[in-house]
Design a protein around this motif. Sequence first.
Motif, PDB file in Angstrom:
ATOM      1  N   SER A 419       0.802  -1.239   0.000  1.00 23.23           N
ATOM      2  CA  SER A 419       0.112   0.253  -0.104  1.00 23.23           C
ATOM      3  C   SER A 419       0.741   1.268   0.119  1.00 23.23           C
ATOM      4  O   SER A 419       0.249   2.331  -0.078  1.00 23.23           O
ATOM      5  N   ASN A 453      -3.138   0.779  -5.973  1.00 21.00           N
ATOM      6  CA  ASN A 453      -4.071   0.171  -4.879  1.00 21.00           C
ATOM      7  C   ASN A 453      -5.471   0.726  -4.930  1.00 21.00           C
ATOM      8  O   ASN A 453      -6.469   0.085  -4.398  1.00 21.00           O
ATOM      9  N   ASN A 460      -5.050  -4.970  -1.081  1.00 17.01           N
ATOM     10  CA  ASN A 460      -3.529  -3.937  -0.563  1.00 17.01           C
ATOM     11  C   ASN A 460      -3.189  -4.391   0.542  1.00 17.01           C
ATOM     12  O   ASN A 460      -4.400  -4.561   1.689  1.00 17.01           O
ATOM     13  N   ILE A 558      -8.069   2.420   1.041  1.00 19.17           N
ATOM     14  CA  ILE A 558      -6.778   1.653   0.806  1.00 19.17           C
ATOM     15  C   ILE A 558      -6.081   1.597   2.250  1.00 19.17           C
ATOM     16  O   ILE A 558      -6.138   2.537   2.981  1.00 19.17           O
ATOM     17  N   PRO A 559      -5.580   0.440   2.665  1.00 22.30           N
ATOM     18  CA  PRO A 559      -5.430  -0.676   2.215  1.00 22.30           C
ATOM     19  C   PRO A 559      -6.851  -1.436   2.575  1.00 22.30           C
ATOM     20  O   PRO A 559      -7.615  -1.234   3.319  1.00 22.30           O
TER      21      PRO A 559
END
Length: 666
Positions: A419, A453, A460, A558-559
């Motif tokens: 990530s 990502n 991720n 994300i992640p």
Amino acid sequence: MRVGAVISFALSVASIAATAPYEHHAIHEKRSGSSPRWIKRDRVPSNKRLPVRIGLTQSNLDNAAEYLLDLWTSDQVIEAFCPSETAVQAVRDWLADHGIENVTHSDNKGWLAFNARVSKVEALLRTEYFEHEDAVTGGIIPACDKYHVPITIQEHIDYITPGTRLMAPVEGDTDLKLKKRVDRQVNRQKPQWMAEQVYKQLSKNASDLSHCDQAITPACVKALYKIPPGHLADPTNSLGIFEAELQFWHQVDLDLFYANFTPSIPQRTHPINYEIDGAPPVTTRYYPYPDMLDLMLAYPIVYPQTITVWNVDDLHYQTWENDTYTWGFNGLLDAIDGSYCTYSAYGETGDAPGIDPTYPDPSPGGYNGTLQCGIYKPPNVFSFSYGGQEADVPIAYQKRQCHEFLKLGLQGVSFLFASGDLGVSNYPAPYGFDGPTGCLGPDLNIYNPTWPNGCPWVTNVGATKVYPGYTVFDPESAAYDPAVTPRSVNYSSGGGFSNVYGVPHYQKKAADTFLKDHNPPYPYYRGLSQNALNPTLPNVTALAGDTGRIYNRDGRGIPDVAANGDDIAVYIGGKFGLAGGTSASTPIFSAIVNRINEERIAVGKGPVGFINPVLYDNPGVLNDITNGNNPGCGTIGFEAVKGWDPVTGLGTPNYPKMLDLFMSLP
């Protein structure tokens, strides 16, 4: 004079022929500006022939998510997303009515191709083609400022080339570029004096878990995530690890690592090597650190399963400014899916000159073979410790790659990406590409999400850490490591919200809960950079407005998950050291997924494929991380909280719980 009169008459006749039944046209693409390196020259001679490709709009993309619980063949994927017969026939009829014959439909059903004189193509698209000279290379390509298509069939057409796009290969001295890339290497290793102090403790007993707050050994990883010894059910279930940028593995260091930390792994154990498109052999010594970090974390988890290193692109391109780290993974995707070499989506077809390497490569030491398409079968799990920033990648380019990850996910391939190591920002100058702070906007404070990502079809992996004074039996925290040398930067788990992709259905409940119950104390904006046909950068400043808003409330989070990514015990150049980054977290999580596949294969089941929907529906199989944050852009970033968060995702793996869950699935 007479030639001009003939051409004018021909164009007039063509225009009259084009008025019915396609009377109403709309601009389909228009260039919003061009680089000063391009010089617009004369009209392209009307008698020259153009190789025209029409990218057709795909079907069923809105249904992609619900397909991901099934495993498909490549033919099934093509069939599911190919343009409808109605769309294909409508575009064919349009071409036929303009006297264009001998039209080829590609094997992957994504585009129509034909050759035609410039005069005929100009009449078809109601445009004018000019020669454009590249001031750097001297190359000349035909292009138009804008072109039109009938409104009645516009929905069936993605893009047409040659069109508005201006791209050319990047030329330059390989040695100079190699030096620039060396200068940009950011030291993620701890100073040697720190490593030596830790080594004195570990040398007494490498399996001792009392020092895991100082150095993460294989014993620490196995204890953190309750990983038992592995076994071999299928020799073909090899963990795939992507490498580029002149990485290599060194057998002497691997053997030192085995001897000191995993004596059950025999000496001379090493990965299988795939050298794609003339990649330098692994014995070429450049930058060993990321490759060795991947192997030293993954091998103790997967052994006796194997690991395959996928090394992509020749020496020239691995030292190129536009190399894979900055742009994409087209070379790899070409090699594992032959249809991708000619696949059309979002205004992109195949590899893009000036962005992607092109082969044969006439540069000194370049790969003289043709581009490798469909040469290799993809592994069940791919681990990527590479990536860039959304703001540095044309939207159409990244969306096309994202759809390829979807296609391969439908066929059972799991893609896991690091990530990022800079929290909510990118590397600051001189290491990064996004200015002095690594953040976006006129005030250099808008969060800068990582790429690829944001793609909804990859997993991720963020980073965690065992903080000083804690043990592997205590909850981990989000990784944070302040700069310790002049050549290093603050390190924290990459996370945030995409500016290109919206929240996928499987993540919506988790993201909504985070934003409602743990509302970040920052002004935000809403919206996505949706224009997939625009090759310019995402206009984040326009999204943010002028009110100091710094993150996108509507973006994909994300992640998704996390694993340990700091103070990792390694051997580099014959010396013990400590390293880290989400480049460490990703091979750990990837290796665990590969282990689960091994267990499923042993009982006659297939690989798990795209794991996100299952994990978001069953977050209890992960260890929730509730401490830490990921600073950047002058803020403390986001907080790790109960449930999903944009620092550590859903949490770190609990191998027994994950195994039970995935073994219970068909």
